[in-house]
Structure formats: structure tokens, C-alpha cells
Design a protein around this motif. Structure first.
Motif: not given
Length: 330
Positions: A25-29, A44-49, A53-59, A66-67
Motif C-alpha cells: 500500500a505504501q509503495l502504491d502510494a 530498508c529491510d531490518n532483518g525481516s523474516t 524482500a519479496a514484495v520489494t523485488h516483485r515491484r 526502487l531499491r
């Protein structure tokens, strides 16, 4: 957004931890931004489990600016934002959160403000805890002052912009703070001589925590963070107290603390804490004698947890205290 070869004017920095359910939703905005200048978005992925990361890569294909930044070395929102600032290519930094949604003109407004001033905040907007779904009401806040440190304004890191040179000058966010790191940065930047300016039109829609347990953890963390700040800025407070008396802070006009509707309810004395908790309990009992709602539990839980966090939170005395400058701002 324009070609990735064009240097961005603004780096949007999003601290993200297990944000799979909210990040889209934030990236859509951010895709909808009306900005007519190049910018980049750093998650900035703070060690998510989870799948952050996959959400970011898909976009990445449709959002070339986007990085994904590996911010897992040190846990905490301040550390994640610092990692983003180090990776940023733009002279202006704009911070927002992975579980909020910026307005479509947010970045254009932040850029305009940063072109005039080195440190700015927008307006955050969230549904009231006791808001009814069929007739929602909202609370807005921008700059605010804390009752335990009313000398300088604060703002939330979920809606903040700063010149990268100024951010680097003051050392960025304090990574030892898990909450209150935004207040800490605001005060240190102002003590360094850079005023905090508000652009009330730059709107970010903020979400509430779901569930009483999460609300209790959030409130206790806010209160504990505020207690740590009282120690860190004790010498600055002493310097302000040595000046002529200031007018009383109007808390109603001043807003809220650390994005929390309850952080301003905490004070340093145990008797004051007991008085406030007693008043809060009396309020909720009056509510339940009428028509109790689940949200009433949420409101009272947040306020009491914040007061308890301020009372029982630990202070790390090994953290250096901030020294007051020769000329105090404000």
C-alpha cells in the motif's frame, strides 16, 4: 519516475521489518506521486523474516528507482533509517513508514519545503482509537512538544524530511533508542542550529496497532523511550531551566508524543503516575457504565502502558548525555 541514470533529487527512506502485509500500500502510494522531479525509494529491510524482500523485488521492474537495502546488521528503526541514508544518492532525505500511506502530493510538498528549509515535517493523520467504523473520526498532528521537555518541538520519523548534509552532521538517528529516536533527532538537529519547519499540507495516513497486546507493547515502549530521553537531555533541560521562566505548554495545541496519543500522559514522579492511572481507570469505568466498546480497552491500555513504561523503563547511563550549546534555540 524517470530513468535510473538521472540523479534523484529526493531519497525516500522506508524502514521495514516484517512489513509484507502493509508495504504494498505504501509503495502504491509512492507510485502515484505527482512529483515532476526524479526520486528514489529505498526499502530498508531490518532483518525481516516474512516476505518483505519479496514484495520489494516483485515491484522492481515497474519501479526502476526502487531499491532494497540490507539494513539487518543492527536491529531498530533508527538503524534501518541510517542504513538508508548511507545508501541514498539524493541531497534531500524523506522518511516514511512501511505501515502507513503517504498522500499523492506528499513528495512534491516535502521537496518544495526542503528547497526552502533544511529540516521539515508534514502532518500525520490516523483514525481515533474510539472512532466508529460507520462514522470515522481522525486525529491530525504535526509538530508537538513533550511535557517533560517542552523547550523544543518534535515530529514523527514517519513524515519527516531533512537535508542529507545536516543528517550526516548530527550523526543520524541514535541506534541505541528503539523508540523516541525521532524526538532525539529533532532535538539534536535544532540544538545544532537548524529549526524544524512544518508543512501542514504534506499528509501521511497512519495506521493503528491491532490488538491489545500489540498496543500495550507499543505504549510501554513509548514511555520507556521517553524516560531514556529525560536522561539523555537532562543537561540541556537544566540549561533551559536556568533561563527566565517560559509560558506553560498548551498540550492540547502541542500535539502528541512519538506518534502516540498517550506518551504525553506520562510524567517522572511515581505519585504523578499513580494519579494519572487512577484518573484513566475512572474514565474507562464511566465508559463501561454506558456502552462499552472494544476500542475503549485499546485507548486505556495505550495510556496506562505508556505511563508504566515511563515509570519502570530502564535508563542506560552509559549513553552519553547531550551537552547544551552556547546559544539555546527556541
Amino acid at each position: 519516475m524517470t530513468s535510473v541514470d538521472v540523479a534523484p533529487h529526493v531519497s525516500v527512506i522506508i524502514a521495514a521489518y516484517n512489513a509484507e502485509e502493509t508495504l504494498d500500500a505504501q509503495l502504491d502510494a509512492l507510485e502515484r506521486q505527482t512529483a515532476d522531479f526524479p526520486f528514489e525509494v529505498l526499502v530498508c529491510d531490518n532483518g525481516s523474516t516474512d516476505g518483505t524482500a519479496a514484495v520489494t523485488h516483485r515491484r522492481l521492474e515497474r519501479m526502476p528507482h526502487l531499491r532494497l537495502v540490507d539494513a539487518s546488521a543492527t536491529r531498530g528503526p533508527g538503524a534501518a533509517r541510517n542504513a538508508g541514508a548511507r545508501a541514498a544518492r539524493a541531497p534531500f532525505l524523506a522518511f516514511c513508514d512501511a505501515d502507513d500511506v503517504v498522500s499523492d502530493d506528499w513528495l512534491a510538498l516535502m521537496h518544495a519545503s526542503l528547497s526552502e528549509a533544511p529540516f521539515v515535517s508534514g502532518t500525520s493523520r490516523r483514525p481515533e482509537l474510539n472512532s466508529r467504523p460507520e462514522n470515522p473520526t481522525y486525529f491530525d498532528w504535526s509538530l508537538y512538544r513533550m511535557p517533560f521537555f517542552p523547550y523544543l518541538a518534535g515530529a514523527g520519523a514517519g513524515n519527516m524530511g531533512i537535508h542529507k548534509a545536516v543528517f550526516d552532521e548530527v550523526g543520524g538517528f541514535d541506534e541505541t533508542l528503539r523508540t523516541g529516536e525521532d524526538l532525539d533527532l529533532c532535538w539534536r538537529v535544532q540544538l545544532a542550529g537548524y529549526p524544524l519547519i512544518a508543512n501542514s499540507s504534506a499528509i501521511v495516513n497512519v495506521s493503528n496497532r491491532a490488538g491489545l497486546r500489540a498496543t500495550m507493547r507499543q505504549g510501554f515502549g513509548y514511555g520507556a523511550g521517553d524516560k531514556r530521553l529525560t536522561y539523555k537531555f537532562a543537561r540541556v533541560a537544566e540549561a533551559y531551566e536556568a533561563r527566565p521562566p517560559m509560558p506553560d505548554v498548551d498540550e492540547a495545541a502541542g500535539g502528541e508524543a512519538s506518534g502516540s496519543p498517550a506518551a504525553g500522559d506520562a510524567d517522572g514522579g511515581s505519585q504523578g503516575m499513580r494519579d494519572r492511572i487512577g484518573a484513566l481507570v475512572a474514565r474507562v469505568l464511566r465508559k463501561f457504565r454506558r456502552r462499552p466498546r472494544t476500542s475503549d480497552f485499546t485507548e486505556i491500555t495505550l495510556k496506562i502502558a505508556t505511563a508504566l513504561g515511563f515509570r519502570f523503563g530502564r535508563i542506560d547511563t552509559s549513553v552519553p548525555q547531550v551537552e547544551p550549546p552556547e546559544k539555546l534555540p527556541g
